[in-house]
Scaffold this active site. Sequence first.
Site, mmCIF file in Angstrom:
data_model
loop_
_atom_site.group_PDB
_atom_site.id
_atom_site.type_symbol
_atom_site.label_atom_id
_atom_site.label_comp_id
_atom_site.label_asym_id
_atom_site.label_seq_id
_atom_site.Cartn_x
_atom_site.Cartn_y
_atom_site.Cartn_z
ATOM 1 N N ARG A 173 2.477 -137.399 -70.534
ATOM 2 C CA ARG A 173 2.276 -136.033 -70.029
ATOM 3 C C ARG A 173 3.445 -135.174 -70.509
ATOM 4 O O ARG A 173 4.598 -135.624 -70.509
ATOM 5 C CB ARG A 173 2.228 -136.011 -68.503
ATOM 6 C CG ARG A 173 0.865 -136.357 -67.908
ATOM 7 C CD ARG A 173 -0.182 -135.266 -68.127
ATOM 8 N NE ARG A 173 -1.482 -135.610 -67.560
ATOM 9 C CZ ARG A 173 -2.446 -136.299 -68.194
ATOM 10 N NH1 ARG A 173 -2.250 -136.724 -69.427
ATOM 11 N NH2 ARG A 173 -3.597 -136.550 -67.605
ATOM 12 N N GLU A 218 -0.001 -126.252 -72.139
ATOM 13 C CA GLU A 218 -1.166 -126.535 -72.993
ATOM 14 C C GLU A 218 -2.227 -125.463 -72.771
ATOM 15 O O GLU A 218 -2.439 -125.077 -71.621
ATOM 16 C CB GLU A 218 -1.733 -127.921 -72.657
ATOM 17 C CG GLU A 218 -0.759 -129.043 -73.004
ATOM 18 C CD GLU A 218 -1.286 -130.441 -72.661
ATOM 19 O OE1 GLU A 218 -2.491 -130.570 -72.364
ATOM 20 O OE2 GLU A 218 -0.489 -131.373 -72.682
ATOM 21 N N HIS A 230 -3.936 -132.854 -77.150
ATOM 22 C CA HIS A 230 -4.268 -133.675 -75.970
ATOM 23 C C HIS A 230 -5.621 -134.386 -76.130
ATOM 24 O O HIS A 230 -6.548 -134.173 -75.335
ATOM 25 C CB HIS A 230 -4.261 -132.822 -74.689
ATOM 26 C CG HIS A 230 -4.101 -133.658 -73.448
ATOM 27 N ND1 HIS A 230 -3.473 -133.223 -72.316
ATOM 28 C CD2 HIS A 230 -4.489 -134.938 -73.174
ATOM 29 C CE1 HIS A 230 -3.491 -134.178 -71.391
ATOM 30 N NE2 HIS A 230 -4.099 -135.226 -71.899
#
Length: 305
Positions: free
Chosen positions: A223, A252, A271
């Site tokens: 993360r 993000e 991601h």
Amino acid sequence: FELERLGVHESVDQVFPSAELSAYLSDLPVDVVGDEAVPDCDAVVTLEHREAFLEVGWVHSVQAGVDRFPFEEFESNDVVLTNSTGIHDRTVGETVAGYLLAFSRRLHEHVANGTERRWDQPAWDDAFTLPGTSACVVGTGTLGSGVADVLGALGVSVTGVRRSGDPVPGFEEVYANDDLLEAVADVEFVIVTLPLTDETHHLIDADVFEAMDEEARFVNVGRGPVVDQDALTDALESGSIAGAALDVFETEPLPEESPLWGMDEVIVTPHCAAFTEDYFRDTGDIVRENVDRLESGEAFHNRVV
Ligand code: NDP
């Protein structure tokens, strides 16, 4: 609680079509319904959190990471939370192997040159091979073990870091968190596969980059906020580490103005390290298992709260 209606929330569409999951689960002995019916459901499968979910009995996260969910509110409202850990070993392992092979065989450079139709060979000594290199994987769970498995097959010697330091199959040596700086020194690759918790926030900071070898490369598939991104950017800009491959970020999508986009030895992926055409089936199997367990009065699999 009685499970009669299981809803699939529309946020699931951000990772795979929610309709595929609903169809895959249609043989369950409960009604599986789409987003419009979620307010009347007993349980919900979701990517994101909504206040309304505090009214249901069980929430299943399609991601392994559950840092989006307010654990205390779930607990005080008697809502069970389960996650999708246990399925991302091979996907993330192969993604990380891909990053390392890009660095060793210079593939990212060729792809970048190709977008400008440029025939440009790398310096003779830029390329190398993986056997004989070593990697330290911080986080030895499903992701970490998958990474160790795939990299081990490529001849990389793999060590790990976890809170206890207890051994884990597939890792030649496992360090406790207290020995993190020692663990990341003298390896070619440091790979983060940690969940985001109060304890792991900015666990990877300037001291870690300082402890790494100048020729070493850094990978984050856990993360974003586990890493102090400013410290990482500084380490890359000053040359105190040689490069990075990053799938997750503090913000993000990664903002267009981020300096990380412009660096030759930084690979950015959006991601998607765990993406696979099987994602809805892998997640669906965990949901199915838990519906079965609920019916037979057994404890939930992958229960977080
Ligand atoms: P697991 O629960 O299987 O593994 C988590 C690991 O982290 C365990 O080995 C645990 O070991 C370790 N850990 C937890 N807290 C700490 C800490 N404070 N210090 C050191 N180690 C710690 O989860 P997964 O491997 O399935 O997933 C890990 C995370 O990766 C997820 O939470 C998610 O955020 C992220 N993820 C990212 C994906 C992507 O697309 N990029 C895809 C899937 C997951 P121990 O308890 O022994 O300390």
